[in-house]
Design a protein around this motif. Structure first.
Motif, short mmCIF file in Angstrom:
data_model
loop_
_atom_site.label_atom_id
_atom_site.label_comp_id
_atom_site.label_asym_id
_atom_site.label_seq_id
_atom_site.Cartn_x
_atom_site.Cartn_y
_atom_site.Cartn_z
N ASN A 26 -63.52 -41.72 93.38
CA ASN A 26 -63.55 -40.30 93.01
C ASN A 26 -62.37 -39.94 92.11
OD1 ASN A 26 -65.92 -39.51 94.24
ND2 ASN A 26 -64.95 -39.04 96.19
N ARG A 27 -61.19 -40.46 92.47
CA ARG A 27 -60.02 -40.17 91.65
C ARG A 27 -60.17 -40.78 90.25
NH1 ARG A 27 -57.41 -41.23 96.55
NH2 ARG A 27 -56.93 -43.39 95.93
N HIS A 28 -60.73 -41.97 90.19
CA HIS A 28 -60.94 -42.63 88.91
C HIS A 28 -61.90 -41.82 88.02
CE1 HIS A 28 -61.40 -45.78 85.95
NE2 HIS A 28 -62.71 -45.84 86.17
N VAL A 29 -62.98 -41.33 88.62
CA VAL A 29 -63.93 -40.52 87.86
C VAL A 29 -63.28 -39.21 87.42
CG1 VAL A 29 -66.10 -39.22 88.01
CG2 VAL A 29 -65.98 -41.55 88.90
N ASP A 30 -62.48 -38.62 88.29
CA ASP A 30 -61.76 -37.40 87.92
C ASP A 30 -60.90 -37.63 86.68
OD1 ASP A 30 -62.80 -35.84 89.95
OD2 ASP A 30 -61.15 -36.27 91.34
N ILE A 31 -60.23 -38.78 86.65
CA ILE A 31 -59.36 -39.10 85.51
C ILE A 31 -60.19 -39.27 84.24
CG2 ILE A 31 -57.84 -40.87 84.53
CD1 ILE A 31 -56.82 -41.36 87.40
N LEU A 32 -61.32 -39.97 84.36
CA LEU A 32 -62.19 -40.17 83.19
C LEU A 32 -62.67 -38.83 82.63
CD1 LEU A 32 -64.46 -43.17 84.30
CD2 LEU A 32 -62.57 -43.21 82.67
N LEU A 33 -63.12 -37.95 83.51
CA LEU A 33 -63.63 -36.65 83.07
C LEU A 33 -62.53 -35.81 82.45
CD1 LEU A 33 -65.95 -35.92 86.12
CD2 LEU A 33 -66.71 -36.37 83.78
N ARG A 34 -61.35 -35.87 83.04
CA ARG A 34 -60.24 -35.07 82.53
C ARG A 34 -59.78 -35.58 81.16
NH1 ARG A 34 -57.69 -35.08 86.78
NH2 ARG A 34 -56.25 -36.81 86.44
N GLN A 35 -59.70 -36.90 81.01
CA GLN A 35 -59.31 -37.47 79.72
C GLN A 35 -60.32 -37.12 78.64
OE1 GLN A 35 -58.96 -41.64 80.69
NE2 GLN A 35 -56.76 -41.50 81.10
N ALA A 36 -61.59 -37.21 78.97
CA ALA A 36 -62.64 -36.87 78.01
C ALA A 36 -62.52 -35.42 77.57
CB ALA A 36 -64.01 -37.14 78.61
N GLN A 37 -62.27 -34.56 78.52
CA GLN A 37 -62.13 -33.13 78.22
C GLN A 37 -60.96 -32.89 77.27
OE1 GLN A 37 -62.40 -30.63 81.72
NE2 GLN A 37 -60.97 -29.14 80.87
N GLN A 38 -59.85 -33.58 77.51
CA GLN A 38 -58.67 -33.42 76.66
C GLN A 38 -58.92 -33.93 75.25
OE1 GLN A 38 -55.85 -35.62 79.01
NE2 GLN A 38 -55.27 -33.85 80.27
N GLN A 39 -59.80 -34.92 75.12
CA GLN A 39 -60.09 -35.53 73.83
C GLN A 39 -61.34 -34.96 73.16
OE1 GLN A 39 -60.28 -39.73 74.73
NE2 GLN A 39 -58.19 -39.76 75.55
N TRP A 40 -61.90 -33.92 73.72
CA TRP A 40 -63.08 -33.25 73.16
C TRP A 40 -64.24 -34.24 73.00
CZ3 TRP A 40 -64.48 -28.72 69.82
CH2 TRP A 40 -63.90 -27.55 70.32
N ARG A 41 -64.54 -34.95 74.07
CA ARG A 41 -65.67 -35.87 74.04
C ARG A 41 -66.25 -35.96 75.45
NH1 ARG A 41 -64.26 -40.53 76.46
NH2 ARG A 41 -62.05 -41.04 76.65
N CYS A 42 -67.29 -36.77 75.59
CA CYS A 42 -67.91 -36.99 76.89
C CYS A 42 -67.49 -38.37 77.43
CB CYS A 42 -69.43 -36.92 76.77
SG CYS A 42 -70.06 -35.37 76.07
N VAL A 43 -67.86 -38.64 78.66
CA VAL A 43 -67.56 -39.92 79.29
C VAL A 43 -68.74 -40.87 79.10
CG1 VAL A 43 -67.17 -41.11 81.49
CG2 VAL A 43 -66.00 -38.94 81.01
N ILE A 44 -68.42 -42.12 78.77
CA ILE A 44 -69.41 -43.20 78.75
C ILE A 44 -68.99 -44.17 79.85
CG2 ILE A 44 -70.44 -45.07 77.43
CD1 ILE A 44 -69.64 -43.56 74.89
#
Length: 324
Positions: free
Chosen positions: A5-23
């Motif tokens: 869960n923490r790993h997914v949270d990090i992925l989603l947060r990073q994507a948001q900061q970079q104006w993109r989605c998660v793959i």
């Protein structure tokens, strides 16, 4: 589970900061994201792409398209974004509704559409003029305008042409020269080149001007300045004006909702204060040379007859529509 869960949270947060989605990088990530999507916590705006659902709801359609393009250029490095998608990537002001059809890419082989969560539209062009911005491949400004002119209704296309010309990175001649080298009927593009004007301040004004032109009204002057005869330091610019043969000057102002609700535009004044200021503005305009004034807004674009009725009451000359 907690670690995942923490790993997914990090992925989603990073994507948001970079104006993109998660793959998802692997099956574990994919399953974790799918579980969140099933719970409504994650949105899947395109096949294989994930983004925090609450964050996605805060984005307007143009911002969403940019997020998708920034992500898909990683998985499809040969794609060249085109038409309305390229217009958004260039930052040209435009009506958000141009993205209802989904993403657009250039294709030198065919021009088929394929359904995903968001449709993918292919624009055929045997030779693709490629520009690269922030690592994203997109068609040149001139080709982007040409395709928008062929795809979109007149008013929406006019908004993009106005905005692009205002950047001074593309000219009417650039687009005209391109029309001479493609095997397409460029009549809609020629019409847009005839009426495009970089003095337009936003896509709402441009779309409204498109309506005015399409319905056969006299083409307005843009951003006319009215000055206080008693104080040359005091003046107003108006969105649309018409100078009639008898010397009367008619004025129409386009009101976007942001003029009433966006703190950056209202100076954090209340709606009542903004309206009172506009009433005073109209009084001054009438005292400084305007003969009559009407106000137009987005609802008048949606309800076209409302705009027509206001312009007729204002007294704007109207003849036969310049084109069908």
């Amino acid at each position: 589970m907690g670690k995942n869960n923490r790993h997914v949270d990090i992925l989603l947060r990073q994507a948001q900061q970079q104006w993109r989605c998660v793959i998802a990088n692997d099956q574990t990530e994919r399953m974790a994201l799918i579980r969140r999507a099933q719970q409504g916590k994650v949105a899947r705006p395109y096949r294989g792409l994930y983004v925090d659902a609450a964050y996605w709801q805060t984005l307007n359609p143009s911002q969403r398209i940019i997020h998708l393009a920034r992500t898909l250029c990683e998985t499809h490095p040969t794609w060249v974004f085109a038409g309305p998608t390229a217009a958004a990537l260039y930052g040209y002001d435009h009506p958000w509704s141009i993205h209802r059809a989904g993403l657009y890419i250039a294709d030198s082989v065919n021009a088929t559409g394929r359904r995903n969560a968001t449709p993918l539209n292919r624009i055929y062009m045997p030779d693709i003029p490629v520009n690269v911005i922030n690592g994203i491949r997109l068609t040149s400004p001139a080709r982007t305008l040409l395709d928008c002119g062929l795809i979109l209704p007149f008013g929406m296309g006019l908004a993009i042409f106005d905005a692009a010309l205002a950047t001074h990175t593309v000219s009417k001649k650039d687009v005209l020269d391109l029309c001479d080298h493609i095997a397409r009927d460029c009549t809609p593009v020629m019409r847009l080149l005839r009426y495009a004007d970089p003095k337009s301040e936003n896509s709402g004004e441009s779309t409204m001007r498109g309506l005015i032109v399409e319905d056969g009204f006299m083409v307005p002057d843009l951003q006319r300045v009215f000055t206080n005869p008693q104080n040359s330091q005091e003046s107003y610019r108006v969105d649309f004006s018409w100078t009639l043969g008898d010397g009367r000057i008619l004025v129409a102002e386009y009101d976007g909702m942001a003029k009433y609700t966006d703190p950056s535009m209202t100076g954090r004044q209340s709606v009542k204060s903004v309206v009172n200021r506009q009433v005073q503005r109209e009084r001054n305009l009438l005292a400084w040379g305007a003969s009559a004034i009407t106000r137009l807004d987005y609802d008048d674009i949606i309800n076209r007859q409302s705009a027509v009725d206001k312009l007729v009451r204002l007294g704007v000359p109207r003849g036969a529509p310049p084109f069908v």
